[in-house]
Design a protein around this motif. Sequence first.
Motif, PDB file in Angstrom:
ATOM      1  N   GLY A  80       0.804  -1.211   0.000  1.00  8.39           N
ATOM      2  CA  GLY A  80       0.000   0.000   0.000  1.00  8.39           C
ATOM      3  C   GLY A  80       0.833   1.255   0.000  1.00  8.39           C
ATOM      4  N   LEU A  81       2.065   1.168  -0.507  1.00  6.36           N
ATOM      5  CA  LEU A  81       2.985   2.305  -0.482  1.00  6.36           C
ATOM      6  C   LEU A  81       3.352   2.737  -1.898  1.00  6.36           C
ATOM      7  CD1 LEU A  81       5.338   1.016   2.345  1.00  6.36           C
ATOM      8  CD2 LEU A  81       3.613   2.825   2.538  1.00  6.36           C
ATOM      9  N   GLU A  82       3.411   4.064  -2.106  1.00  6.48           N
ATOM     10  CA  GLU A  82       3.811   4.636  -3.383  1.00  6.48           C
ATOM     11  C   GLU A  82       5.041   5.509  -3.160  1.00  6.48           C
ATOM     12  OE1 GLU A  82       2.414   4.012  -6.353  1.00  6.48           O
ATOM     13  OE2 GLU A  82       0.873   2.705  -5.481  1.00  6.48           O
ATOM     14  N   LEU A  83       5.954   5.501  -4.116  1.00  6.04           N
ATOM     15  CA  LEU A  83       7.220   6.221  -3.992  1.00  6.04           C
ATOM     16  C   LEU A  83       7.246   7.447  -4.899  1.00  6.04           C
ATOM     17  CD1 LEU A  83      10.139   6.147  -2.788  1.00  6.04           C
ATOM     18  CD2 LEU A  83      10.811   4.916  -4.871  1.00  6.04           C
ATOM     19  N   ASN A  84       7.639   8.571  -4.342  1.00  7.89           N
ATOM     20  CA  ASN A  84       7.792   9.794  -5.119  1.00  7.89           C
ATOM     21  C   ASN A  84       8.969   9.679  -6.082  1.00  7.89           C
ATOM     22  OD1 ASN A  84       9.611  12.680  -4.711  1.00  7.89           O
ATOM     23  ND2 ASN A  84       7.661  12.760  -5.765  1.00  7.89           N
ATOM     24  N   GLN A  85       8.784  10.213  -7.299  1.00  7.98           N
ATOM     25  CA  GLN A  85       9.858  10.221  -8.286  1.00  7.98           C
ATOM     26  C   GLN A  85       9.602  11.296  -9.328  1.00  7.98           C
ATOM     27  OE1 GLN A  85       9.621   7.213 -11.573  1.00  7.98           O
ATOM     28  NE2 GLN A  85       8.174   6.186 -10.201  1.00  7.98           N
TER      29      GLN A  85
END
Length: 261
Positions: A80-85
């Motif tokens: 349930g985690l999203e990474l900034n990029q």
Amino acid sequence: MILDDNKQRYPILISLHKSGSTWINSFIHKRYRRIGLTTPPRNLYTEFFNLNNTQNLDHSFVKRSYKERIALLEQLRTFGLELNQKAHVPQIMPVWSWFKKFYKDYDILVCKRRNIFSHYISILFWQCIRDNVDERLINDINGVAPDHTFNDTDEDKLKSAIQLYNVSFKHNEKVWLDFIKDVRYLNDIVIKELDKPQVIWLEDIDHAWLEKRFHVIVKKTTRPNTIDQTIYFKPKDMAIIKEKFKERFDNEFQFYGYEYK
């Protein structure tokens, strides 16, 4: 699968290089501190799909392949985690088929620079710097990297480096052809194949707009350098650049909405 199914919570920025992405992402990065995951705010990490890094070659992240980086993002999503990029077009081309499916229905923004000639000159200017300045000095000057965390000391160092290394500013056919390819890919592939992304012009946004757009308050932001890059090109070299650019603008770029000033 994604455990948080509100995909519109997560902004994803796509642009060409030198389109204000570091500045814009500083606001998105702060948003992700509340809703997802962030890396240290360095291009080494935030340019997640950059496999052409010429620095920090011994760093474990630099050594990771496309497959391994994709696997990391997919694994994080199962938690349930999203990474900034920051997604720069040349860097996501090799994974575009996967990328557009993985981020389908997400809050995707595409940033373009309306004044496309200034955009190209900026890309060419910094490439000339990279081709001529000692890499150790590049590591020492934030602006030459460039990550846009520019201050007066950086600007003085940059001007000194240009003189010290007698940097030659002139037309570069590879840089020019790559720029054309990237502009086409952004407009003909990325924008058209995504489901109605928000397309913004860098010239139309400011600090207040970004705070409102991403629901954050940012007190300190990066700033671009103030050097007039055109003065470093000799008239005969600038004439070559403008001739090539004018032909391509008249026959192609203007139809994407760009302006030539």
